[in-house]
Design an enzyme around this catalytic site. Structure first.
Site, PDB file in Angstrom:
ATOM      1  N   SER A  91       0.866  -1.434  -0.089  1.00 15.80           N
ATOM      2  CA  SER A  91       0.010   0.245   0.099  1.00 15.80           C
ATOM      3  C   SER A  91       1.206   1.144  -0.096  1.00 15.80           C
ATOM      4  O   SER A  91       1.952   1.398   0.828  1.00 15.80           O
ATOM      5  CB  SER A  91      -1.479   0.017   1.438  1.00 15.80           C
ATOM      6  OG  SER A  91      -1.282   1.543   1.294  1.00 15.80           O
ATOM      7  N   SER A  93       0.028   4.765   0.494  1.00 14.19           N
ATOM      8  CA  SER A  93      -0.357   6.105   1.512  1.00 14.19           C
ATOM      9  C   SER A  93       0.165   4.862   3.356  1.00 14.19           C
ATOM     10  O   SER A  93       0.633   5.327   3.694  1.00 14.19           O
ATOM     11  CB  SER A  93      -1.967   6.097   1.472  1.00 14.19           C
ATOM     12  OG  SER A  93      -2.888   4.080   2.040  1.00 14.19           O
ATOM     13  N   ASP A 253     -11.072   5.498  -0.731  1.00 15.83           N
ATOM     14  CA  ASP A 253      -9.903   5.663  -0.759  1.00 15.83           C
ATOM     15  C   ASP A 253      -9.566   7.509  -0.817  1.00 15.83           C
ATOM     16  O   ASP A 253     -10.511   7.786  -1.024  1.00 15.83           O
ATOM     17  CB  ASP A 253      -8.224   5.605  -1.214  1.00 15.83           C
ATOM     18  CG  ASP A 253      -7.281   5.511  -0.572  1.00 15.83           C
ATOM     19  OD1 ASP A 253      -7.059   6.256   0.387  1.00 15.83           O
ATOM     20  OD2 ASP A 253      -6.496   4.032  -1.179  1.00 15.83           O
ATOM     21  N   GLY A 258      -1.526   4.557  -3.646  1.00 21.68           N
ATOM     22  CA  GLY A 258      -0.176   4.563  -4.097  1.00 21.68           C
ATOM     23  C   GLY A 258      -0.519   3.001  -5.279  1.00 21.68           C
ATOM     24  O   GLY A 258       0.312   3.511  -6.324  1.00 21.68           O
TER      25      GLY A 258
END
Length: 327
Positions: A91, A93, A253, A258
């Site tokens: 991930s 973020s 989100d 990302g």
């Protein structure tokens, strides 16, 4: 008073997405790699995720990252990503939040103007460039794991929608990327509920109808995210676009995402829309941005792939001591 559990957590958000970071209270979990540790937590140690992400301590709109020792010689540490419904391999973020928390707490020494180090995510090694000034981490650039396309314009039969065409790509998680405008969406926050409902239906159809298995790790498989892509436009710093990603069990989100940005870069490269070294600014549904770039090309198994980088910012929000009363 004696508590039966106490976990130290740093509150952090990356461009609006809340991704807390566990810095104390958990010594280690079984497994040599972060991928193995994530699988152990998922199958035998899920009580930790439930403790932190379920009410009354947590909520569906957050994630938590467990910092652990890494056996990889290059990595200063590893981390396992825990979301509301899964343990994803990567991930963006969450990586930005974890790296920022490690620097802010001194767990990784800060050097100005740039601190460089490597973290081990379950999906592989992630190289970090932290842009630091005045004793603070101002932005994180992460070099993601290699990303690639499984299929372009894959027809999906979706309940209530008929045939929907999707690009299936890996950006650290496996995505179905769909054209937001073709489905009647402007990617406005007022559309959130419908985006989630439609996105979950598209994800379920893609998971059932598309075979998507990582060529180098068969345990990474199945479409698990839907990305609604806004139209590409040319700006002062290259291409830019709006998007939103549906995170199961049903929310959007808050960040530009990302891994979603990485999957979109892989699709754009496969379509000849962007080359190595070109910037791509991805905007979230709340208006925040990540800067994406293709750093290199490579292969994963027999599939052509890219190595993308993502730059974004994170902010500390809190220092928590979450406890469990034995009563």
């Amino acid at each position: 008073m004696r508590f039966s559990r106490m976990v130290n957590v740093v509150g952090v958000h990356a461009e609006g997405e809340l991704n807390e970071v566990i810095t104390g209270g958990v010594l280690d979990v079984p497994g040599r790699s972060m991928f193995a540790k994530a699988r152990w937590l998922e199958t035998q140690g899920d009580a930790l995720r439930q403790f932190l992400l379920h009410e009354p301590r947590g909520k569906v709109t957050q994630c938590v990252n467990l910092v652990l020792p890494s056996a990889e010689p290059e990595a200063v540490a590893g981390f396992v990503i825990m979301e509301s419904a899964s343990y994803p391999p990567m991930s963006g973020s969450n990586t930005i939040c974890t790296a920022t928390a490690l620097l802010a707490t001194g767990m990784v020494p800060m050097t100005e103007p740039v601190t460089e180090f490597t973290l081990e995510a379950p999906g592989g090694l992630v190289r970090i460039q932290a842009h630091c000034e005045g004793g603070r981490c101002r932005a994180i650039t992460l070099q993601n794991v290699p990303c690639f396309v499984f299929a372009l314009d894959q027809p999906l039969e979706v309940a209530g929608l008929g045939t929907v065409r999707a690009d299936i790509a890996y950006g650290g998680m496996i995505y179905a990327l769909v054209d937001a405008a073709a489905l009647g969406f402007a990617l406005d926050p007022s559309e959130a509920r419908e985006l989630v409902e439609v996105g979950e239906r598209i994800k379920a159809a893609a998971a059932a109808q598309c075979r998507a298995v990582h060529p180098e790790n068969a345990e990474i498989h199945t479409v698990n995210q839907t990305l609604f892509a806004g139209p590409l436009a040319q700006g002062a710093r290259g291409l830019h676009a709006r998007n939103t990603v549906v995170v199961s069990p049903g929310r959007l989100d808050r960040s530009p995402c990302g891994t979603g940005t990485s999957a979109r870069l892989a699709v754009m490269h496969a379509r000849g829309q962007i080359g190595v070294g070109a910037d791509f600014t991805h905007h979230s549904i709340i208006g925040s941005s990540f800067l994406g770039r293709i750093e290199a090309t490579t292969t994963v198994g027999t599939l052509p792939a890219i190595v993308p980088s993502i730059t974004g910012r994170a902010w500390l929000t809190a220092f928590h001591q979450y406890v469990l009363d034995p009563d």
